[in-house]
Motif scaffolding. Structure first.
Motif, short mmCIF file in Angstrom:
data_model
loop_
_atom_site.label_atom_id
_atom_site.label_comp_id
_atom_site.label_asym_id
_atom_site.label_seq_id
_atom_site.Cartn_x
_atom_site.Cartn_y
_atom_site.Cartn_z
N ASP A 141 -7.20 12.28 -2.33
CA ASP A 141 -5.94 12.19 -1.58
C ASP A 141 -5.09 13.38 -2.01
O ASP A 141 -4.48 13.37 -3.08
CB ASP A 141 -5.24 10.87 -1.87
CG ASP A 141 -4.18 10.52 -0.84
OD1 ASP A 141 -3.90 11.38 0.03
OD2 ASP A 141 -3.62 9.41 -0.89
N CYS A 142 -5.03 14.41 -1.17
CA CYS A 142 -4.56 15.72 -1.63
C CYS A 142 -3.09 15.99 -1.34
O CYS A 142 -2.61 17.11 -1.60
CB CYS A 142 -5.41 16.82 -1.01
SG CYS A 142 -5.33 16.92 0.79
N HIS A 143 -2.33 15.00 -0.85
CA HIS A 143 -0.89 15.21 -0.60
C HIS A 143 -0.20 13.86 -0.70
O HIS A 143 -0.27 13.05 0.23
CB HIS A 143 -0.68 15.83 0.78
CG HIS A 143 0.76 16.09 1.14
ND1 HIS A 143 1.20 17.31 1.61
CD2 HIS A 143 1.86 15.30 1.13
CE1 HIS A 143 2.50 17.25 1.87
NE2 HIS A 143 2.92 16.03 1.58
N THR A 144 0.46 13.61 -1.84
CA THR A 144 1.22 12.37 -1.97
C THR A 144 2.53 12.62 -2.71
O THR A 144 2.65 13.57 -3.49
CB THR A 144 0.46 11.25 -2.72
OG1 THR A 144 0.63 11.41 -4.14
CG2 THR A 144 -1.01 11.21 -2.37
N HIS A 145 3.47 11.74 -2.45
CA HIS A 145 4.75 11.68 -3.18
C HIS A 145 4.80 10.29 -3.83
O HIS A 145 5.68 9.48 -3.56
CB HIS A 145 5.92 11.85 -2.22
CG HIS A 145 5.85 13.08 -1.35
ND1 HIS A 145 6.66 14.19 -1.57
CD2 HIS A 145 5.09 13.38 -0.28
CE1 HIS A 145 6.40 15.11 -0.65
NE2 HIS A 145 5.44 14.65 0.15
N LEU A 146 3.85 9.99 -4.68
CA LEU A 146 3.59 8.63 -5.13
C LEU A 146 4.66 8.07 -6.06
O LEU A 146 4.85 6.87 -6.15
CB LEU A 146 2.22 8.57 -5.82
CG LEU A 146 1.59 7.20 -5.96
CD1 LEU A 146 1.04 6.73 -4.62
CD2 LEU A 146 0.47 7.23 -7.00
N VAL A 147 5.36 8.96 -6.79
CA VAL A 147 6.30 8.53 -7.81
C VAL A 147 7.73 8.66 -7.28
O VAL A 147 8.20 9.77 -7.03
CB VAL A 147 6.13 9.35 -9.10
CG1 VAL A 147 7.18 8.96 -10.14
CG2 VAL A 147 4.73 9.18 -9.66
N TYR A 148 8.40 7.54 -7.12
CA TYR A 148 9.78 7.55 -6.61
C TYR A 148 10.41 6.20 -6.88
O TYR A 148 9.74 5.20 -7.15
CB TYR A 148 9.81 7.84 -5.10
CG TYR A 148 8.97 6.88 -4.26
CD1 TYR A 148 9.47 5.66 -3.83
CD2 TYR A 148 7.66 7.21 -3.92
CE1 TYR A 148 8.70 4.78 -3.09
CE2 TYR A 148 6.87 6.33 -3.19
CZ TYR A 148 7.40 5.13 -2.76
OH TYR A 148 6.63 4.26 -2.03
N GLY A 149 11.74 6.15 -6.79
CA GLY A 149 12.47 4.91 -6.92
C GLY A 149 12.86 4.38 -5.54
O GLY A 149 13.06 5.13 -4.60
N GLY A 150 12.97 3.06 -5.45
CA GLY A 150 13.46 2.43 -4.23
C GLY A 150 12.47 2.47 -3.09
O GLY A 150 11.28 2.73 -3.25
N GLN A 151 12.97 2.20 -1.88
CA GLN A 151 12.18 2.30 -0.66
C GLN A 151 13.16 2.52 0.50
O GLN A 151 14.37 2.45 0.31
CB GLN A 151 11.32 1.05 -0.44
CG GLN A 151 12.05 -0.26 -0.62
CD GLN A 151 12.80 -0.73 0.61
OE1 GLN A 151 12.61 -0.22 1.70
NE2 GLN A 151 13.68 -1.71 0.43
N ARG A 152 12.64 2.84 1.68
CA ARG A 152 13.52 3.23 2.77
C ARG A 152 13.17 2.51 4.08
O ARG A 152 13.14 3.11 5.16
CB ARG A 152 13.47 4.76 2.95
CG ARG A 152 14.30 5.47 1.89
CD ARG A 152 13.84 6.87 1.58
NE ARG A 152 13.70 7.75 2.72
CZ ARG A 152 13.14 8.96 2.65
NH1 ARG A 152 12.68 9.41 1.49
NH2 ARG A 152 13.05 9.72 3.71
N CYS A 193 -10.78 9.15 -6.11
CA CYS A 193 -11.13 9.57 -7.47
C CYS A 193 -10.32 10.77 -7.94
O CYS A 193 -10.42 11.17 -9.10
CB CYS A 193 -12.62 9.89 -7.56
SG CYS A 193 -13.69 8.44 -7.39
N ALA A 194 -9.55 11.37 -7.03
CA ALA A 194 -8.65 12.47 -7.40
C ALA A 194 -7.46 12.41 -6.45
O ALA A 194 -7.60 12.08 -5.27
CB ALA A 194 -9.34 13.82 -7.29
N ILE A 195 -6.29 12.73 -6.98
CA ILE A 195 -5.07 12.59 -6.20
C ILE A 195 -4.05 13.64 -6.62
O ILE A 195 -3.97 13.99 -7.80
CB ILE A 195 -4.49 11.16 -6.35
CG1 ILE A 195 -3.29 10.94 -5.41
CG2 ILE A 195 -4.12 10.85 -7.80
CD1 ILE A 195 -2.85 9.47 -5.36
N GLU A 196 -3.33 14.14 -5.66
CA GLU A 196 -2.19 15.00 -5.95
C GLU A 196 -0.93 14.13 -5.95
O GLU A 196 -0.78 13.24 -5.11
CB GLU A 196 -2.05 16.09 -4.89
CG GLU A 196 -0.97 17.11 -5.21
CD GLU A 196 0.07 17.27 -4.09
OE1 GLU A 196 0.61 18.36 -3.96
OE2 GLU A 196 0.35 16.28 -3.38
#
Length: 443
Positions: free
Chosen positions: A85-96, A151-154
């Motif tokens: 998964d080569c494009h993520t913003h996995l770490v954040y607070g809250g939700q929208r 098995c690999a993630i950005e």
């Protein structure tokens, strides 16, 4: 480098999982699992030794030297490389979720952003959260992706927008890789949006990104690549180039959020700096395609955002295909425009929304996704010398990986030489020798 200290929440133990060492057979290797253009391989075997693939091929050709190794019953499963998964913003607070409702009521992406929502609302929640709180919130998101064979993630930063809080995000990303035994590539996305305290002073903020934030975070070993949101509501071409120059001076590869809402020429700029990837690219021009082809830059397609935003301007898939530009597919997991936690669903969307073929979409979540992270030598393929990252699927046809909606196949996942997920309830036919697990940086 500041050490990333484990806490009581870092409780996953890869070393406690069953070793994958030995012979895996019988297997049905999916088309191109062994490399571009290579056919499917029925009645195949994979030999794993010390967490690394030692041999792969037709079982009838298994060298005598391996015949005495312990065996794993592969049950004739369909096998692909571990997903990337080569494009993520996995770490954040809250939700929208509220913004999702706003868009359904008629607000555009730009209108939400200009009203103080969008990225800035996630910045507020992320700044308010502790490092441990961000880690705990990110764990179930990561687990959902790992359960499907990733098995690999950005993992990008970009919701801190200050040195303290960008550091916090990147530290959490590193911890996730260590805690779950998954290869994590971190991307510094300090130039994601303008923080409130820099309203009207975007040039000053870019100087902060280039002269203070990036050098400090790189010195701490927290940055594998650098990204920018180059868009009318983000940062200009000139500002993007400043960030690229700073990254280049530090020896860091670059990538770009490019041409999502308009054609600003960002892809051509990124290609001049040898970018690993240009992502979104719905409005990519012929000039941008030519530049990407020449530079070997991967086109990362993000159907989750396209779908969530109800976009109608499709990326130029046919032109990319004709030019031979490698195309990757990713979740773009983020709280605002792609709250997607299924890479297989993105494979389906890439086929149905973007008209990709099944082989193209599967290459997009394996070898091309690995290339977008600079991991093409070790991930996204099943090859001798690569870490043992592969997925066994209880499926008869590789097209099923793109076909089903909402049905997550009960796959088994070998990740970094361990049976990390065992949805197929595989059992070992004889005891497996143990070995120390690879670290995320060895993988």
């Amino acid at each position: 480098m500041n050490a990333v200290k484990p806490t009581m929440t870092d409780d996953f133990n890869l070393a406690a999982l069953p070793s994958a060492n030995g012979i895996w057979h019988p297997l049905q290797l999916a088309p191109e699992a062994l490399g571009a253009g290579l056919p499917a391989l029925p009645d195949a075997a994979i030999v794993v030794a010390q967490g690394v693939i030692a041999w792969v091929g037709a079982h009838a050709d298994l060298p005598d030297a391996y015949h005495q190794l312990p065996r794993h019953d592969g049950r004739g499963a369909l096998v692909t490389p571990g997903l990337v998964d080569c494009h993520t913003h996995l770490v954040y607070g809250g939700q929208r979720a509220n913004e999702f409702a706003m868009r359904l009521a008629g607000a555009s992406y730009e209108e939400v952003a200009r009203a103080g929502g969008g990225i800035v609302s996630s910045v507020k929640a992320t700044r308010e959260a502790s490092e441990d709180a961000l880690f705990d919130a990110s764990v179930p998101r990561l687990q959902a992706l790992l359960s499907e064979g990733v098995c690999a993630i950005e993992i990008k930063s970009g919701y801190g927008l200050s040195l303290e809080h960008e550091r916090k995000q990147l530290r959490v990303a590193r911890r996730l890789g260590q805690a779950f035994g998954v290869t994590v590539r971190t991307t510094f996305l300090g130039a994601h949006a303008l923080p409130p305290e820099y309203a009207g002073r975007s040039d000053d903020y870019i100087r902060l990104v280039c002269e203070e934030m990036m050098p400090a975070l790189a010195a701490e070993g927290l940055v594998d690549a650098v990204d920018v949101f180059c868009e009318t509501i983000g940062f200009s071409l000139a500002q993007t180039e400043q960030v690229f120059q700073a990254a280049q001076a530090l020896g860091l590869p670059v990538k770009l959020h490019a041409e999502q809402l308009s054609d600003m020429g960002g892809s051509a700029l990124a290609a001049r700096y040898g970018a690993l990837s240009c992502d979104h690219i719905e409005h990519l021009s012929a000039e941008g395609i030519a530049a990407m082809r020449q530079a070997g830059t991967v086109a990362v397609l993000l159907p989750g955002a396209y779908f969530t935003l109800r976009d109608t301007h499709m990326p130029p898939i046919a032109a990319l295909r004709a030019a031979g530009v490698p195309m990757a597919v990713s979740t773009d997991h983020n709280p605002g425009t792609s709250p997607a936690l299924s890479l297989l669903l993105m494979v389906n969307m890439a086929c149905t929304l973007f008209r990709m073929t099944v082989p193209e979409a599967l290459a997009g979540v394996t070898r091309h996704a690995a290339q977008a992270l600079g991991l093409q030598d070790t991930h996204g393929r099943i090859a001798v010398g690569c870490p043992a990252n592969f997925v066994l699927w209880p499926l008869g046809d590789v097209a099923e990986l793109a076909y089903w909606l909402g049905q997550r196949p009960a796959c088994s996942v070998v990740r970094q030489g361990r049976l990390a997920v065992d949805g197929m309830a595989l059992h070992r036919m004889s005891p497996m020798p143990e070995h120390p697990p690879l670290s995320p940086h060895q993988a």
